[in-house]
Design an enzyme around this catalytic site. Sequence first.
Site, PDB file in Angstrom:
ATOM      1  N   SER A 255       0.581  -1.078   0.189  1.00 45.87           N
ATOM      2  CA  SER A 255       0.040   0.089  -0.350  1.00 45.87           C
ATOM      3  C   SER A 255       0.972   1.048   0.104  1.00 45.87           C
ATOM      4  O   SER A 255      -0.066   2.227  -0.478  1.00 45.87           O
ATOM      5  CB  SER A 255      -0.823  -0.063   1.404  1.00 45.87           C
ATOM      6  OG  SER A 255      -0.649   0.128   2.817  1.00 45.87           O
TER       7      SER A 255
ATOM      8  N   LYS B  26       0.450   5.005   6.845  1.00 45.52           N
ATOM      9  CA  LYS B  26      -0.127   4.944   5.465  1.00 45.52           C
ATOM     10  C   LYS B  26       0.141   6.753   5.549  1.00 45.52           C
ATOM     11  O   LYS B  26       1.476   6.906   6.499  1.00 45.52           O
ATOM     12  CB  LYS B  26      -1.583   5.791   6.290  1.00 45.52           C
ATOM     13  CG  LYS B  26      -2.514   4.039   5.956  1.00 45.52           C
ATOM     14  CD  LYS B  26      -1.893   3.948   4.500  1.00 45.52           C
ATOM     15  CE  LYS B  26      -2.881   1.537   4.907  1.00 45.52           C
ATOM     16  NZ  LYS B  26      -2.706   1.159   3.595  1.00 45.52           N
TER      17      LYS B  26
END
Length: 232
Positions: free
Chosen positions: A18, A73
Site C-alpha cells: 500500500s 500510511k
Amino acid sequence: MLALRSFVFEPFRIPSDSMMPTLLDGDFIIVNKFTYGLRLPVLNTEVVPMGEPQRGDVVVFRFPRDPSMNYIKRLAGMPGDRVAIRDDQLIVNGEHVQIADRGIYGDGCYEGMRLAAEKLGAHEHLIMYCPTPGEIQVDRLSSCNRDQERSYVCTNSRLSGLPDRSDTERDLIVPPGHYLMIGDNRDNSQDGRFFGFVPRDHMVGKATRIWFNWDLQRSGGPIWSRIGDAIE
C-alpha cells in the site's frame, strides 16, 4: 532495550504494497515513537507532550477498527481539512497538491503504473497509480519474482466523463483531533478512504528509516540498496 522500544524506537515490518513505491513489502523500518509524545505502554497515556503530526509524515498508527493492529500510511489530512482525491491527485482545502510526472513504473509485478513526485507538506515523495475508471487487471506475470498468485497490470486509459477508480465519492472532512491517512499506492491501498479517520491517541510514531529489507515471498534475497534509506 525494553525502555528504548517502549518509549523511543520500535522496528516495524511493512506487510503490504500500500505504500509503494516509498516502502516495499519486506522493508523493515525504524519508527520514532518519541516524535509525537511519550506514552506509557499498554495504557497508551501521554505523559510527555512533544511534537504534533505533520502533513506528509509517514505514520504508524493503531487501526481504528482494531487497535491491536498497526497500520502505516501517509498523513494527508489534518484536523479541519477538507480532502478529496480526483484522478489519483490529492485536493486539500480546494487546492490541488503539486505533482510532477515521472513516467511509467514497472518492477515485473506491477506493470504500466504511472509514477509521479508529490509535494505534501515538507515531504517530496513518489506515488504510483493507474489512471482508469475500471479495475486494475489482475494476472500472474512470468516476470514477477514474488511467490504470489497475482500481479497488477495497468492497461486502461482514463475515459472522459467517468471518475477514476480511486476517487473519493465526496469531500472528506477531517474532524477535530483526527487525521486522514492515505497510501502512496493510490489504487491498491485500504486507507482512510475506506476506514475513516485516525484519532490522535492512535498514533504510534513517525517512520524514519529503512534498516533492512527481506521479503520471503520474493526470490533473490534482500534488496541491499534499500538498507539505510531515509523515509520521505
